[in-house]
Design an enzyme around this catalytic site. Structure first.
Site, short mmCIF file in Angstrom:
data_model
loop_
_atom_site.label_atom_id
_atom_site.label_comp_id
_atom_site.label_asym_id
_atom_site.label_seq_id
_atom_site.Cartn_x
_atom_site.Cartn_y
_atom_site.Cartn_z
N ILE A 12 0.84 -1.20 0.00
CA ILE A 12 0.00 0.00 0.00
C ILE A 12 0.88 1.25 0.00
O ILE A 12 0.71 2.16 -0.82
CB ILE A 12 -0.96 0.00 1.21
N GLU A 31 9.99 3.34 6.98
CA GLU A 31 9.73 1.90 7.14
C GLU A 31 10.58 1.38 8.29
O GLU A 31 11.78 1.58 8.32
CB GLU A 31 10.06 1.18 5.84
N THR A 42 2.61 -7.84 3.35
CA THR A 42 3.09 -7.90 1.96
C THR A 42 4.12 -8.99 1.77
O THR A 42 4.21 -9.62 0.73
CB THR A 42 3.67 -6.54 1.55
N SER A 46 -1.01 -14.72 -0.20
CA SER A 46 -1.26 -15.70 -1.26
C SER A 46 -0.80 -15.24 -2.64
O SER A 46 -0.69 -16.05 -3.56
CB SER A 46 -2.75 -16.05 -1.32
N ILE A 48 -2.45 -13.53 -4.76
CA ILE A 48 -3.57 -13.67 -5.70
C ILE A 48 -4.14 -12.29 -6.01
O ILE A 48 -4.39 -11.50 -5.10
CB ILE A 48 -4.71 -14.53 -5.09
N HIS A 50 -7.31 -11.02 -6.88
CA HIS A 50 -8.67 -11.57 -6.88
C HIS A 50 -9.55 -10.90 -7.93
O HIS A 50 -9.35 -9.73 -8.27
CB HIS A 50 -9.31 -11.38 -5.49
N LYS A 250 -11.51 -16.91 3.06
CA LYS A 250 -11.69 -17.63 1.80
C LYS A 250 -11.23 -19.07 1.88
O LYS A 250 -11.28 -19.79 0.90
CB LYS A 250 -10.92 -16.89 0.69
N ILE A 334 -5.92 -3.05 5.78
CA ILE A 334 -5.95 -3.57 4.41
C ILE A 334 -5.62 -5.06 4.44
O ILE A 334 -4.48 -5.46 4.26
CB ILE A 334 -4.98 -2.79 3.49
#
Lengths: 475, 418
Positions: A12, A31, A42, A46, A48, A50, A250, A334
């Site tokens: 992000i 950071e 991060t 996965s 993915i 989506h 999920k 997030i």
């Protein structure tokens, strides 16, 4: 004095940084970890992208997922990041699940997801013969894709950096207050002043929100464990195979990775310690058992590593993208589909900053492309010849599992926000990511880092401060 | 380019194969070695104990390999260092990469695979816990300590009693580290007896059988491990967990023959040895491609690697000269009843000079047994062993006459109580 300071360099923070680098602004990313895409969510998720049928219609998650998904092709092609729309299936094994799959289909249509189809058993097994034969039906989403989350985030950071955004690593925000309408940000690495702030602190975004006096929310960290398999298993499934979702998420998926491995996971375990990325025997067993529900031939054979990711779940249902205090924007909580949504979240954050009074004057020199990104063995003959001429070490394989050359590793170190650690090299060019997990190349990568960075070998670290490999010279 | 014989790997196996092929009349030989010098893993094995069978004396690893490097140089056998083979196909076309010339191809009359093996890692064991620094394979630690002169830690736990782990227990102790314990999940060691005596017992380092690591602690650098006793199914027994403070965990949990190239060439791989199925001449299932050393099966003594590699070098030479018989009589070998595997797996008696030395490993510790070789239910040979163990490779020589007189196409190796 900065125009904007972004707290957190996960995907992000990186996407916001890249978006801001299109304008004439003085921007820095703070950071606390030693590298981009190196902490929190991060680093381990996965990967993915989506399609966007999961989240409730009208939610930020639904809207930003569908928008973000569409932005991936252009972004990845500009940055030369590997991305593939391999499609996804949500598979159903009983009547209840069939109903749920239908609901997802309808929700997907409402969310604006294109190309959704309900498949029957025959079609499923034709496309994915390794899925258990007891499957009844599935939701097919052609727009779902796979990407390496850290390669994507690092590429975004690189583009931002090449266009002027500064990155301050090992810099942890301790306190924030306002003085004459300017934010004063106290860190372990000195004080930063900025007119605007973006909170992209991931699993710590609630703490930053508190410093900004925003409406309270709380991160409720939830662990997800994964097992990654050798490339010999890379063809087990072509698409990303989801199970029918439950209230806990999920569920456990089986998917190829963008680099041709296969992985299974995640489970969902609520934890107290938000930095706790350890795996557990129970968790790994749960993941394997869960994956067998989709593909029964999965076993622990050919696992090359396992890892844990932390979800930035909050006590709210949706992403928290708002203004906690004048001049500040939260991009908080997030969790999934955060990676998919990240490009769209960045656009939304910019709109909010603009509303807060940030003046956006176009940076005419903005360059969205990354240069010199190819690995030696991915180059064509001409490119290889040119590479060898500039640096013969492109002809020396260091990581034999992934066929990564010394030249590739030097490139990873010398790039904008280049690698400074063993894990930094691994995340950028995959040296140590293969079946021997660095057993062969780690001592060699350590040598190269020491030489190229001009630091003693003992100072080379695996990842964050304190993760040294060598303890001194022998007698 | 075209070469008569290409040898992939310049470790002990590749060097011996090259020398022997030369002795058998092949002059056009090229060794491809990925490292910056010849010798392979022996270069980091600075302890002694090498060469008792071949040279009748105790040498260090570098001394042992130096004898072969010298021969290779004397015979003017060509080698390329810093050269990684990327691919071999079944027609023996080799694609390789080297800094000077980049990617290049060689058409080889014959190939000897001598790529050795790699170490199993934490990932392959799937040990749960955090992922700090300070967890290394014993071989990687050995490289740091012996080749580069750096220490990898101060308080050490070693998981697995393989030979490299045992050797490193002693090495780390001599360098001033505290080696707290060696844990072995099995009820026996997979290392050599002499290494347990010389590396652990002599330094009062405890070796715990039926124990493993069940959790790893520490965020940045390793801070400790949880160890536990395991039951007969190798599952941790609840309540036996113990925290052990350490900054280093060395893994010596097995070696895997490195056969990615072999698989690419379509060579048949044994599910038990993880190496190519080979015949009496060390030829693989793909004609003209031979294999020897740890790429075929993991050895505990380099002397046997050398023996096996002589066969491969000679076999390749015969193949190039068209002297390798392709007669139809092939005897398959099989391990049974306690014998996990037998190498070579196939025998054509026509190609046997004097005898075949069969190598095998047992699946457990057995005392007072016979290793019996059977054909068609009849005993061909019987050898008594006071004790056999998975950590020590067994070998049995069978004469050509005996092999020639076997009518049945199977030769079974089996354990029998004495």
């Amino acid at each position: 004095m900065y125009d904007v300071i972004i707290i957190g360099s996960g995907v992000i923070g990186a996407a916001v940084a890249r978006e801001l680098s299109k304008y004439d602004l003085k921007v820095a990313v703070l950071e606390k970890s030693s590298d981009a895409a190196n902490g929190g969510s991060t680093k381990a998720n996965s990967g993915i992208v989506h399609a966007g049928y999961d989240a409730k219609e009208g939610s930020l998650k639904a809207k930003l997922n569908v928008l973000g998904n569409k932005m991936y092709d252009e972004l990845c092609s500009q940055m030369d990041v590997k991305f593939k729309r391999n499609g996804s299936l949500v598979i159903a094994f009983d009547d209840e699940e069939v109903k749920e799959v239908k609901k997802l289909y309808e929700r997907g249509i409402k969310n604006g997801v294109e190309g959704l189809e309900i498949w029957d058993r025959e079609r499923i097994l034709k496309e994915e013969p390794n899925i258990n034969k007891t499957v009844i039906s599935a939701l097919y989403a052609p727009t779902a894709g796979i990407v390496s989350p850290f390669e994507f985030a690092i590429a975004l950071s690189e583009v931002a950096n090449s266009n002027g955004v500064e990155f301050k690593f090992n810099t942890c925000v301790k306190n924030i207050y306002k003085e004459n309408d300017i934010f004063v940000i106290e860190t372990n690495n000195g004080i930063y002043n900025s007119k605007f702030i973006v909170n992209a602190a991931g699993i710590h975004s609630d703490e930053i929100n508190d410093m900004l006096h925003g409406e309270k929310f709380k991160i409720l960290p939830r662990r997800g464990e994964y097992c990654l398999y050798d490339k010999v298993c890379g063809d087990l499934v072509n698409m990303t195979i989801f199970q029918t979702p439950t209230e806990k998420g999920k569920g456990i998926l089986v998917s190829p990775t963008i680099h041709g491995n296969m992985f299974v996971g995640p489970n969902a375990v609520d934890i107290d310690e938000r930095e706790d990325v350890s795996t557990t025997q129970d968790g790994l067993d749960e993941v394997l058992q869960g994956a067998k529900k989709s593909v029964s031939s999965i076993s622990s054979r050919n696992i090359i590593t396992s890892f844990t990711g932390i979800r930035s779940r909050t006590d709210k249902d949706d992403f928290i993208i708002n203004v906690p205090e004048r001049g500040a924007v939260n991009a908080a909580g997030i969790e999934s589909p955060g990676l998919s949504s990240s490009p769209a979240i960045a656009v939304m954050v910019l709109q909010l900053l603009k509303k807060e009074g940030l003046s956006l004057v176009k940076n005419n020199n903005f360059n969205p492309y990354r240069k010199n990104t190819k690995l030696f063995l991915e180059m064509n003959e001409e490119e290889r010849e040119a590479a060898l001429k500039t640096n013969p070490s492109y002809g020396r394989i260091i990581c034999r599992c992934e066929s990564i050359t010394e030249g590739d590793i030097i490139n990873a170190i010398k790039r904008p926000i280049g690698a400074k650690t063993i894990d930094g090299v691994k995340k950028r060019v995959r040296a140590g990511m293969g079946r021997c997990q660095g057993g062969f190349c780690m001592p060699r990568v350590l040598d190269i880092l020491s030489r190229e960075l001009g630091i003693p070998k003992e100072a080379v670290e695996k990842s964050d401060v304190g993760s040294f490999i060598l303890t001194g010279k022998t007698k | 380019m075209k070469r008569e014989l290409v040898i992939i790997g310049g470790g002990p196996a590749g060097l011996a194969a090259a020398v022997e092929a030369h002795n058998n009349g092949i002059n056009d030989i090229l060794i491809l070695e990925r490292d910056k010098n010849l010798g392979g893993i022996l270069q980091q094995c600075i302890h002694n104990g090498f060469g008792l069978h071949i040279f009748g004396e105790q040498l260090t690893g570098p001394e042992y390999s130096e004898r072969f490097i010298k021969k290779v140089n004397e015979l003017n056998i060509e080698y390329m260092l810093d050269t990684m083979v990327l691919n071999i196909d079944s027609s023996r076309k080799i694609t390789a990469l080297t800094p000077k010339t980049g990617v290049f191809e060689i058409e080889a009359g014959a190939v000897v695979l001598a790529m050795g093996c790699r170490e199993r890692t934490r990932g392959a064991l799937n040990i749960p816990g955090s992922r700090p620094s300070g967890i290394l394979t014993a071989g990687a630690a050995q490289r740091f300590v012996n080749m580069e002169g750096y220490m990898v830690g101060k308080k050490v736990v070693i998981l697995g009693s393989g030979d490299i782990g045992l050797i490193m227990a002693r090495r780390m102790t001599l360098e001033g580290a505290e080696v707290k314990m060696v844990l072995e999940i099995m009820p026996y060691s997979t290392g050599l007896k002499r290494n347990i005596a010389q590396c652990l017992v002599d330094y009062d380092i405890p070796l715990y059988f039926n124990h493993t690591v069940v959790n790893i602690h520490g965020k940045n650098r390793l801070e400790g491990v949880t160890v536990a006793e395991v039951d007969e199914y190798r599952k941790p027994i609840a309540g036996t967990e113990k925290y052990v403070e350490c900054d280093t965990l060395l893994l010596s949990v097995g070696l895997i023959p490195e056969n990615e190239l072999s698989k690419g060439a379509g060579i048949e791989i044994s599910g038990i040895t993880s190496g190519p199925v080979v015949d009496e001449s060390m030829q693989t299932s793909v004609e003209g491609i031979f294999a020897c050393g740890n790429v075929v099966h993991v050895h505990d003594l380099v002397d046997f690697v050398t023996q096996e590699s002589y066969l491969a070098g000679k076999g390749a030479a015969k193949f190039i000269k068209g002297e390798l018989s392709k007669s139809k009589k092939v005897i398959s070998t099989l391990g049974e009843n306690g014998i996990r595997y037998v190498v070579p797996q196939k025998i054509n008696p026509d190609n046997v000079d004097d005898s075949v030395n069969f190598f095998m490993r047992v699946d457990n510790v057995y005392k007072n047994v016979f290793i019996e070789v059977l054909s068609e239910g009849k005993t061909v040979l019987k050898v008594k062993r006071p004790v056999v163990s998975p950590g020590e490779m067994e070998n049995i020589k069978i004469k050509r006459e005996i092999l020639e007189n076997i009518n049945f196409n199977k030769l079974i190796f089996s354990l029998k109580e004495a």
